[in-house]
Design a protein around this motif. Structure first.
Motif: not given
Length: 212
Positions: A145-150, A137-143, A93-96
């Motif tokens: 970061a979510m994938a990385l933290i997960s 760009v901000a939303w791209t980095l946000f998702f 989901m996050q990568l999509i």
């Protein structure tokens, strides 16, 4: 009217109930059987819907039956690794979402948030277009970061800790991102103060529902 209310109640129950049930199965190893069932349920349901809508319905349903048979024979393995299924679903989901925003930043393409802005506030000034690109760009980095933290939590912390993040913190963090963007926009682009947070949400929803 009653059917609409029941539908929204069903959606609300699913949105709230599934994360709670998923977290419950992640809290204890004794829930492995239920955990495996809850983990694969969305995948089987999505596959069933796609197979039913396919032009080759019989073939696709037959393949789904074979896949379910394979899951049955490998159930003991799935019980021991159902957490991995949860993580893979979350990562997908996050990568999509990451790719949805990131691919529009390639040279020659229109940033996704620029499309959203045009849908509710056309025509855009050059300043607004530049801001919309930075939001993309901000939303791209946000998702990302979510994938990385997960991933870090899944492999380095107890499963229950990862479960709290994925099941209970994801949507609040997304909502916080919308709110933060809204107030930054009001500060940097005062001429768009009549735009509401829900306008951005509706623009994203309409874009997602648009046929590709």
């Amino acid at each position: 009217m009653m059917l609409r209310v029941l539908r929204w109640l069903g959606i609300a129950a699913l949105v709230i109930g599934y994360p709670v049930l998923a977290h419950y199965t992640n809290e204890s190893a004794s829930n492995s059987n239920l955990g495996a069932l809850v983990a694969i349920a969305p995948l089987v349901l999505i596959a069933l819907v796609l197979a039913w809508r396919s032009a080759r319905r019989i073939v696709m349903l037959g393949m789904l039956v074979l896949a379910c048979a394979a899951l049955w024979f490998g159930w003991s393995t799935l019980e021991h690794h159902f957490g991995l299924v949860y993580w893979l679903q979350y990562m997908a989901m996050q990568l999509i979402l990451f790719m949805t925003f990131a691919r529009t930043l390639v040279a020659g393409r229109q940033p996704l948030c620029t499309r959203f802005a045009e849908a509710v506030h056309a025509p855009l000034t050059a300043r607004h277009e530049n801001y919309a690109r930075q939001v993309t760009v901000a939303w791209t980095l946000f998702f990302a970061a979510m994938a990385l933290i997960s991933t870090l939590l899944f492999f380095l912390a107890p499963l229950a800790v990862w479960s709290v993040f994925s099941n209970f913190l994801t949507f609040p963090l997304v909502a916080l991102m919308f709110i933060a963007e809204y107030w930054v926009r009001r500060w940097l682009l005062p001429d768009t103060q009549n735009m509401r947070i829900l306008d951005a949400v509706r623009a994203f929803r309409n874009h997602s529902a648009r046929p590709r």
